[in-house]
Scaffold this motif. Structure first.
Motif, mmCIF file in Angstrom:
data_model
loop_
_atom_site.group_PDB
_atom_site.id
_atom_site.type_symbol
_atom_site.label_atom_id
_atom_site.label_comp_id
_atom_site.label_asym_id
_atom_site.label_seq_id
_atom_site.Cartn_x
_atom_site.Cartn_y
_atom_site.Cartn_z
ATOM 1 N N SER A 176 0.791 -1.235 0.000
ATOM 2 C CA SER A 176 0.000 0.000 0.000
ATOM 3 C C SER A 176 0.817 1.276 0.000
ATOM 4 C CB SER A 176 -0.929 -0.009 1.227
ATOM 5 O OG SER A 176 -1.814 -1.094 1.180
ATOM 6 N N GLY A 177 2.095 1.216 -0.362
ATOM 7 C CA GLY A 177 2.957 2.380 -0.258
ATOM 8 C C GLY A 177 2.801 3.434 -1.328
ATOM 9 N N GLY A 178 1.913 3.204 -2.303
ATOM 10 C CA GLY A 178 1.694 4.219 -3.328
ATOM 11 C C GLY A 178 2.897 4.451 -4.224
ATOM 12 N N ALA A 179 3.742 3.442 -4.405
ATOM 13 C CA ALA A 179 4.907 3.596 -5.280
ATOM 14 C C ALA A 179 4.448 3.909 -6.697
ATOM 15 C CB ALA A 179 5.748 2.323 -5.274
ATOM 16 N N ALA A 180 5.185 4.791 -7.358
ATOM 17 C CA ALA A 180 4.829 5.202 -8.711
ATOM 18 C C ALA A 180 6.091 5.450 -9.521
ATOM 19 C CB ALA A 180 3.969 6.470 -8.672
ATOM 20 N N PHE A 181 5.960 5.255 -10.821
ATOM 21 C CA PHE A 181 6.995 5.641 -11.775
ATOM 22 C C PHE A 181 6.341 6.502 -12.839
ATOM 23 C CE2 PHE A 181 9.473 1.753 -10.451
ATOM 24 C CZ PHE A 181 10.547 2.459 -9.939
ATOM 25 N N GLY A 182 6.925 7.672 -13.082
ATOM 26 C CA GLY A 182 6.379 8.559 -14.107
ATOM 27 C C GLY A 182 4.945 8.946 -13.864
ATOM 28 N N GLY A 183 4.554 9.025 -12.583
ATOM 29 C CA GLY A 183 3.188 9.389 -12.244
ATOM 30 C C GLY A 183 2.198 8.245 -12.317
ATOM 31 N N LEU A 185 0.886 4.714 -10.791
ATOM 32 C CA LEU A 185 0.956 3.808 -9.646
ATOM 33 C C LEU A 185 1.395 2.425 -10.087
ATOM 34 C CD1 LEU A 185 -2.243 4.432 -7.463
ATOM 35 C CD2 LEU A 185 0.133 4.816 -6.780
ATOM 36 N N ILE A 186 2.253 1.802 -9.277
ATOM 37 C CA ILE A 186 2.655 0.427 -9.554
ATOM 38 C C ILE A 186 2.246 -0.521 -8.426
ATOM 39 C CG2 ILE A 186 4.504 1.043 -11.145
ATOM 40 C CD1 ILE A 186 6.508 0.620 -8.845
ATOM 41 N N ILE A 187 1.834 0.013 -7.292
ATOM 42 C CA ILE A 187 1.188 -0.758 -6.233
ATOM 43 C C ILE A 187 0.054 0.111 -5.694
ATOM 44 C CG2 ILE A 187 3.240 -2.090 -5.632
ATOM 45 C CD1 ILE A 187 3.629 -0.267 -3.184
ATOM 46 N N MET A 188 -0.702 -0.393 -4.755
ATOM 47 C CA MET A 188 -1.830 0.362 -4.224
ATOM 48 C C MET A 188 -1.369 1.571 -3.418
ATOM 49 S SD MET A 188 -4.449 -2.617 -2.988
ATOM 50 C CE MET A 188 -4.544 -4.171 -3.903
ATOM 51 N N ASP A 189 -2.214 2.581 -3.405
ATOM 52 C CA ASP A 189 -2.030 3.735 -2.526
ATOM 53 C C ASP A 189 -3.111 3.702 -1.455
ATOM 54 O OD1 ASP A 189 -4.300 4.444 -3.928
ATOM 55 O OD2 ASP A 189 -3.453 6.278 -4.795
ATOM 56 N N ALA A 190 -3.282 4.786 -0.723
ATOM 57 C CA ALA A 190 -4.248 4.801 0.370
ATOM 58 C C ALA A 190 -5.666 4.563 -0.136
ATOM 59 C CB ALA A 190 -4.158 6.121 1.128
ATOM 60 N N GLN A 191 -6.060 5.263 -1.195
ATOM 61 C CA GLN A 191 -7.433 5.145 -1.664
ATOM 62 C C GLN A 191 -7.735 3.747 -2.188
ATOM 63 O OE1 GLN A 191 -9.869 7.290 -1.046
ATOM 64 N NE2 GLN A 191 -8.278 8.401 0.081
ATOM 65 N N GLN A 221 0.719 6.978 8.555
ATOM 66 C CA GLN A 221 -0.168 8.011 9.098
ATOM 67 C C GLN A 221 -1.144 8.503 8.043
ATOM 68 O OE1 GLN A 221 -0.181 8.928 12.488
ATOM 69 N NE2 GLN A 221 -2.181 9.633 11.757
ATOM 70 N N MET A 222 -0.697 8.663 6.819
ATOM 71 C CA MET A 222 -1.604 9.066 5.740
ATOM 72 C C MET A 222 -2.707 8.038 5.550
ATOM 73 S SD MET A 222 1.313 10.401 3.061
ATOM 74 C CE MET A 222 0.210 10.423 1.645
ATOM 75 N N LEU A 223 -2.332 6.763 5.592
ATOM 76 C CA LEU A 223 -3.323 5.711 5.395
ATOM 77 C C LEU A 223 -4.277 5.648 6.576
ATOM 78 C CD1 LEU A 223 -4.421 3.448 3.702
ATOM 79 C CD2 LEU A 223 -2.495 2.016 4.408
ATOM 80 N N ARG A 224 -3.764 5.788 7.796
ATOM 81 C CA ARG A 224 -4.639 5.782 8.963
ATOM 82 C C ARG A 224 -5.610 6.958 8.925
ATOM 83 N NH1 ARG A 224 -6.510 2.351 10.753
ATOM 84 N NH2 ARG A 224 -4.692 1.278 11.607
ATOM 85 N N GLY A 231 -14.303 6.082 7.846
ATOM 86 C CA GLY A 231 -15.053 5.270 8.789
ATOM 87 C C GLY A 231 -14.591 3.829 8.869
ATOM 88 N N ILE A 232 -13.353 3.566 8.481
ATOM 89 C CA ILE A 232 -12.795 2.210 8.534
ATOM 90 C C ILE A 232 -11.917 2.132 9.777
ATOM 91 C CG2 ILE A 232 -11.290 0.552 7.377
ATOM 92 C CD1 ILE A 232 -12.258 1.786 4.718
ATOM 93 N N SER A 233 -12.238 1.215 10.665
ATOM 94 C CA SER A 233 -11.624 1.195 11.990
ATOM 95 C C SER A 233 -10.223 0.605 11.961
ATOM 96 C CB SER A 233 -12.491 0.387 12.955
ATOM 97 O OG SER A 233 -12.406 -0.991 12.646
ATOM 98 N N SER A 234 -9.510 0.812 13.051
ATOM 99 C CA SER A 234 -8.152 0.283 13.186
ATOM 100 C C SER A 234 -8.147 -1.226 13.407
ATOM 101 C CB SER A 234 -7.424 0.974 14.340
ATOM 102 O OG SER A 234 -8.124 0.787 15.557
ATOM 103 N N THR A 235 -9.293 -1.820 13.719
ATOM 104 C CA THR A 235 -9.372 -3.275 13.806
ATOM 105 C C THR A 235 -9.599 -3.904 12.430
ATOM 106 O OG1 THR A 235 -11.742 -3.162 14.309
ATOM 107 C CG2 THR A 235 -10.205 -3.240 16.163
ATOM 108 N N ARG A 236 -10.171 -3.149 11.504
ATOM 109 C CA ARG A 236 -10.390 -3.641 10.140
ATOM 110 C C ARG A 236 -9.188 -3.405 9.248
ATOM 111 N NH1 ARG A 236 -12.619 -4.762 6.460
ATOM 112 N NH2 ARG A 236 -14.009 -3.159 5.664
ATOM 113 N N LEU A 237 -8.478 -2.309 9.453
ATOM 114 C CA LEU A 237 -7.279 -1.999 8.682
ATOM 115 C C LEU A 237 -6.111 -1.911 9.646
ATOM 116 C CD1 LEU A 237 -5.812 -1.201 6.064
ATOM 117 C CD2 LEU A 237 -6.423 1.173 6.550
ATOM 118 N N ARG A 238 -5.217 -2.884 9.555
ATOM 119 C CA ARG A 238 -4.082 -2.961 10.457
ATOM 120 C C ARG A 238 -2.848 -2.421 9.749
ATOM 121 N NH1 ARG A 238 -5.271 -6.703 14.537
ATOM 122 N NH2 ARG A 238 -3.492 -5.739 15.598
ATOM 123 N N LEU A 239 -2.051 -1.661 10.483
ATOM 124 C CA LEU A 239 -0.850 -1.012 9.949
ATOM 125 C C LEU A 239 0.336 -1.349 10.848
ATOM 126 C CD1 LEU A 239 -2.427 2.476 9.185
ATOM 127 C CD2 LEU A 239 -1.843 0.727 7.524
#
Length: 253
Positions: A176-183, A185-191, A221-224, A231-239
């Motif tokens: 989920s780190g939002g890595a990108a090349f040339g703008g 995305l190559i993996i998921m971001d927060a959204q 922190q951005m993802l949290r 409205g997605i809780s810290s028990t549903r999304l673990r970081l």
């Protein structure tokens, strides 16, 4: 099951009585080149000595051969007799590194009662996709354990959503780190990670591949903050932090 985040995508899973090491990047801080021109990689050190990370492993899962998933340190430190399961097409490279038990994951296999099934992934989109190459995700099943969908280095697209719908996993591990090349995305971001959580209301989503590479813009922190706003809780999304271990159960247990 217990999931221990080591760093980036490197995870130690204790599952069905066995220890599985996922995507081993074992080099010290700054032993890889920069990907974004900001800082040498990895940008964080291991929380434990590499030898301590490797010691419990009974099997290694390697999604693809990019150096943030299988680096020179892993090639040196993993025991040659350790069974490796890899993306179909990567097996000859691993065998040439001296590993004696390499299984390409072209179809589902069973190892010590654990079913390991390949899942589709797309490491980017558009012209960047050919540059990034092929990857695999994995679905794990075992009696008495939660079903795990480890999405791997993929963006969110229809086949990821299809895997979630068909597998109905209890645990989803996202990169989920939002890595990108040339703008691009190559993996998921927060959204995209939040979309995964919405698509799988029965699942615990564990977000990894964060704060360890210079081309990953999304922080924990951005993802949290985004999850809280949605409205997605810290028990549903673990970081988990590097070195942290989570105990996870089946949603229907």
């Amino acid at each position: 099951m217990q999931l221990q985040l080591i760093r980036n995508a490197t995870v130690l899973l204790r599952y069905a009585g066995h220890a599985l090491l996922v995507d081993p990047m074992l080099g010290a801080r700054h032993t890889l080149p920069s990907f974004a021109g900001q800082e040498a990689n990895p940008t964080a050190d291991l929380p434990f000595p590499a030898e301590q990370v490797v010691a419990p492993a009974e099997l290694a899962l390697i999604s693809h051969l990019h150096p943030d998933h299988y680096d020179g340190a892993a090639a040196r430190l993993l025991p040659r007799e350790l069974p490796l399961v890899c993306r179909a097409g990567d097996e000859e490279v691993l065998r040439s590194d001296g590993f004696q038990q390499v299984t390409p994951l072209s179809t589902a296999i069973t190892w010590h009662g654990i079913q390991i099934q390949p899942a589709p992934g797309r490491h980017g989109s558009g012209p960047i996709l050919d540059r990034m190459g092929e990857v695999t995700g994995v679905v794990l099943r075992a009696a008495g354990e939660p079903t795990v969908y480890w999405a791997g280095d993929t963006v969110l697209y229809e086949e990821v959503l299809g895997t979630i719908a068909s597998v109905q996993p209890d645990v989803i591990v996202t990169h989920s780190g939002g890595a990108a090349f040339g703008g691009t995305l190559i993996i998921m971001d927060a959204q995209q990670t939040l979309e995964v959580a919405r698509a799988a209301p029965q699942a615990t989503v564990v977000a990894t591949h964060l704060e360890a590479l210079d081309h990953c813009a999304t922080t924990r922190q951005m993802l949290r903050d985004a999850a809280t706003a949605a409205g997605i809780s810290s028990t549903r999304l673990r970081l988990p932090q590097d070195g942290e271990a989570l105990t996870l159960e089946a949603a229907r247990a």
